[in-house]
Design an enzyme around this catalytic site. Structure first.
Site, PDB file in Angstrom:
ATOM      1  N   HIS A 243      -0.136 -12.011   1.207  1.00 21.54           N
ATOM      2  CA  HIS A 243      -1.065 -11.191   0.420  1.00 21.54           C
ATOM      3  C   HIS A 243      -1.714 -12.006  -0.703  1.00 21.54           C
ATOM      4  O   HIS A 243      -2.919 -11.885  -0.945  1.00 21.54           O
ATOM      5  CB  HIS A 243      -0.313  -9.992  -0.156  1.00 21.54           C
ATOM      6  CG  HIS A 243      -1.147  -8.768  -0.277  1.00 21.54           C
ATOM      7  ND1 HIS A 243      -0.650  -7.495  -0.135  1.00 21.54           N
ATOM      8  CD2 HIS A 243      -2.466  -8.599  -0.517  1.00 21.54           C
ATOM      9  CE1 HIS A 243      -1.607  -6.612  -0.286  1.00 21.54           C
ATOM     10  NE2 HIS A 243      -2.723  -7.256  -0.523  1.00 21.54           N
TER      11      HIS A 243
ATOM     12  N   TYR B 175       0.839  -1.195   0.000  1.00 17.18           N
ATOM     13  CA  TYR B 175       0.000   0.000   0.000  1.00 17.18           C
ATOM     14  C   TYR B 175       0.878   1.250   0.000  1.00 17.18           C
ATOM     15  O   TYR B 175       1.561   1.552   0.980  1.00 17.18           O
ATOM     16  CB  TYR B 175      -0.937   0.014   1.205  1.00 17.18           C
ATOM     17  CG  TYR B 175      -1.889  -1.157   1.276  1.00 17.18           C
ATOM     18  CD1 TYR B 175      -2.165  -1.944   0.159  1.00 17.18           C
ATOM     19  CD2 TYR B 175      -2.520  -1.486   2.480  1.00 17.18           C
ATOM     20  CE1 TYR B 175      -3.037  -3.018   0.235  1.00 17.18           C
ATOM     21  CE2 TYR B 175      -3.393  -2.565   2.560  1.00 17.18           C
ATOM     22  CZ  TYR B 175      -3.641  -3.325   1.439  1.00 17.18           C
ATOM     23  OH  TYR B 175      -4.500  -4.391   1.529  1.00 17.18           O
TER      24      TYR B 175
END
Length: 325
Positions: free
Chosen positions: A133, A66
């Site tokens: 992830h 992010y």
């Protein structure tokens, strides 16, 4: 008020061996990445994170991707001096090359380097949860998961989890080292985990972290067509459900949700979050929020208990049109 009632908010455990947290956490991605770039304000985001702690919200979700990387720094700044009140979850296993392209990397070397870099950015000596992830098809999951288990043994991570995985992948990992949590998308327009992954997690004492529980903001009713999204917002280009035709068709779901929310005396977001939490006591939701009013609105959803009639009407809402990715 009809169709709902208020309840005392009980904490929910992140798996059999995990910490107990508020049913609503805070997804921090949108503070730094993908959504509405012109609306990002780091100081406002820090105030929102700290206010979340004041409201009793304690699970904060980020990832090295992010930003990339900036969201972890932001969260670290916000939690400085308040670490003992927060359960910090981050992710590794996706990498960004010099051209900005994202690829999967489940190699042990990458995961170790990513975890250590995340700890530096967050300013922590350990994280409470490290999620893979995405599973890397080029690396055996046994190797990836074994490397993550080593980070637990070294005290750098308290628990490890998986993101966007199947039942088979959960079982493969769980046989090597306990899976603390699974983070998959779950919302009124993304119900796939209800068929198999969520029941499987429940049967094995694995916590379930529902990401994107507000349909990447669509279920709030804040926008009804792509033109309502800010310029540069990643939803315009990267998520098929936000195409002109898909949004036009998905308004039927949004209109019905809005009508139900008005009848119940809540917002569409609150009903959507209450529905997610009602699926199982193992579920914790992590909606994003960049402003204090949205944070408060989301937090209040944890006290909304749906009546059988409202639950049935929400269950019967039409499925979303368009793929998730």
């Amino acid at each position: 008020m009809t169709g709902t009632h208020q309840a005392v908010i009980a904490p929910r455990a992140l798996g059999d061996a995990g910490p107990a947290v508020h049913p609503i956490g805070l997804g921090c991605m949108g503070m730094s990445w993908v959504y509405a770039p012109q609306e990002r304000d780091e100081e406002a985001a820090i105030r929102t994170i700290r206010r979340a702690l004041d409201l009793g919200l304690d699970l904060f979700d980020t990832a090295d991707l992010y930003g990339p990387f900036s969201n972890e720094r932001l969260l670290g700044r916000a939690l400085k001096g308040r670490r003992d009140r927060a359960v910090v979850a981050t992710k590794a296993g996706l990498a960004v090359d010099d051209a900005g392209s994202i690829h999967r990397d489940g190699s042990p070397a990458h995961l170790r380097a990513s975890c250590e870099a995340s700890l530096r950015r967050l300013g922590l000596d350990h994280v409470d949860l490290l999620h893979l992830h995405r599973v890397d098809p080029a690396v055996p999951l046994e190797e990836t998961w074994g490397a993550m288990a080593e980070l637990v043994a070294e005290g750098k991570v308290r628990g490890i989890g998986l993101s966007e995985v199947s039942v088979a992948e959960i079982d493969l990992a769980h046989a090597i080292h306990p899976v603390a949590t699974v983070q998959n998308e779950l919302s009124l327009w993304s119900r796939e985990p209800l068929a198999d992954v969520l029941p499987h997690c429940r049967s094995r004492g694995i916590g379930f972290v529902a990401c994107c529980p507000l349909g990447r903001g669509f279920l709030t009713g804040a926008f009804r067509e792509p033109g309502d999204l800010p310029a540069g917002d990643g939803r315009r280009d990267h998520f098929p459900r936000f195409s002109v035709e898909a949004m036009r068709q998905n308004r039927a779901l949004l209109d019905e949700l809005g009508a139900m929310a008005r009848d119940a005396g809540h917002t569409p977001a609150q009903l959507a979050l209450a529905w997610v939490l009602a699926q199982d006591d193992a579920v914790v939701a992590i909606p994003g929020a960049r402003t204090l009013p949205h944070l408060t609105e989301n937090a209040e959803a944890a006290s909304v208990v749906l009546t059988a009639d409202v639950r049935a009407r929400l269950d019967a809402l039409p499925p979303a049109v368009g793929g998730r990715y």
